[in-house]
Design a protein around this motif. Structure first.
Motif, short mmCIF file in Angstrom:
data_model
loop_
_atom_site.label_atom_id
_atom_site.label_comp_id
_atom_site.label_asym_id
_atom_site.label_seq_id
_atom_site.Cartn_x
_atom_site.Cartn_y
_atom_site.Cartn_z
N LYS A 48 0.84 -1.20 0.00
CA LYS A 48 0.00 0.00 0.00
C LYS A 48 0.87 1.25 0.00
O LYS A 48 0.59 2.21 -0.71
CB LYS A 48 -0.92 -0.02 1.23
CG LYS A 48 -1.95 1.06 1.23
CD LYS A 48 -2.88 0.88 2.43
CE LYS A 48 -3.97 1.91 2.44
NZ LYS A 48 -4.85 1.75 3.58
N ARG A 49 1.95 1.23 0.79
CA ARG A 49 2.86 2.38 0.82
C ARG A 49 3.55 2.56 -0.53
O ARG A 49 3.75 3.69 -0.99
CB ARG A 49 3.89 2.23 1.93
CG ARG A 49 3.31 2.47 3.29
CD ARG A 49 4.38 2.47 4.34
NE ARG A 49 3.79 2.70 5.65
CZ ARG A 49 4.50 2.75 6.76
NH1 ARG A 49 5.81 2.59 6.72
NH2 ARG A 49 3.90 2.97 7.90
N ASN A 52 0.96 4.09 -2.83
CA ASN A 52 0.71 5.51 -2.52
C ASN A 52 1.92 6.37 -2.85
O ASN A 52 1.77 7.53 -3.21
CB ASN A 52 0.34 5.69 -1.05
CG ASN A 52 -1.04 5.16 -0.75
OD1 ASN A 52 -1.87 4.99 -1.64
ND2 ASN A 52 -1.29 4.84 0.52
N LYS A 53 3.13 5.83 -2.71
CA LYS A 53 4.34 6.59 -2.98
C LYS A 53 4.43 6.96 -4.45
O LYS A 53 4.91 8.01 -4.82
CB LYS A 53 5.57 5.78 -2.57
CG LYS A 53 6.88 6.53 -2.77
CD LYS A 53 8.03 5.64 -2.45
CE LYS A 53 8.64 5.22 -3.76
NZ LYS A 53 9.82 4.43 -3.66
#
Length: 182
Positions: A48-49, A52-53
């Motif tokens: 998820k990170r 999103n990044k």
């Protein structure tokens, strides 16, 4: 009365840190998770990170983590964590890291199982607005056939209720008729 304080002190072993560190091989960052975290949760959070990044405009390819493993230099085989496994660090020489595969790579097991790594193709909102896509709208769960089935069910229920009502209203006459003919 006066006991030596050095005799009464208890030496406690050094407690492990309240977290484990996992090296993300896609981003190169080290992420910390609390002790007792399941590997599946950690992989989902890492992915998820990563997702999103890469919230930049245009189309991006992101290599997501498939699982987490513990590795130690000099060891032949790493220890792989399943999705429900609790992340633990086995010692000072062991490191936890994510496992990613490049786009062309694939893993295959001896039993004929073939696994392709997960890749996400990301399109920004601007990209969708500029393109002429034939994206269909999600269908509503309420359709004409669905409403028709509900109406037919109500009609059949009322007809069944009418038959039962007529039977119960005429039941005393039926009982008299059976008693008189016997």
């Amino acid at each position: 009365m006066a006991e030596d304080k050095s005799n009464t002190e208890v030496k406690h072993p050094q407690a492990p840190p309240p977290f484990v560190e996992v090296e993300c091989r896609s981003s190169g960052k080290i992420l910390r998770f609390s002790s007792g975290t399941e590997a599946g949760f950690a992989v989902n959070l890492i992915n998820k990170r990563l997702h999103n990044k890469n919230d930049s405009g245009g189309i991006e390819n992101i290599t997501l983590a498939s699982h987490i493993e513990a590795v130690k230099e000099g060891e032949e085989e790493p220890v792989s964590f399943g999705p429900n496994s609790v992340l633990v660090k086995y010692g000072p020489d062991w490191k936890l890291r994510t496992v990613v595969h490049s786009y062309g790579d694939s893993m295959s097991c001896d039993k004929g199982v073939h696994f392709e790594p997960t890749r996400v193709r990301k399109v920004s909102a601007k990209g969708l607005a500029d393109s002429h896509s034939t994206r269909s709208e999600p269908q509503s769960p309420i359709s004409l056939v669905y409403v028709g089935k509900i109406l037919l069910t109500f009609v059949l229920m009322f007809m069944f209720g009418a038959v039962i009502t007529m039977f119960l209203e005429n039941l005393p006459r039926l009982i008299l008729y059976i008693n008189s003919s016997v």
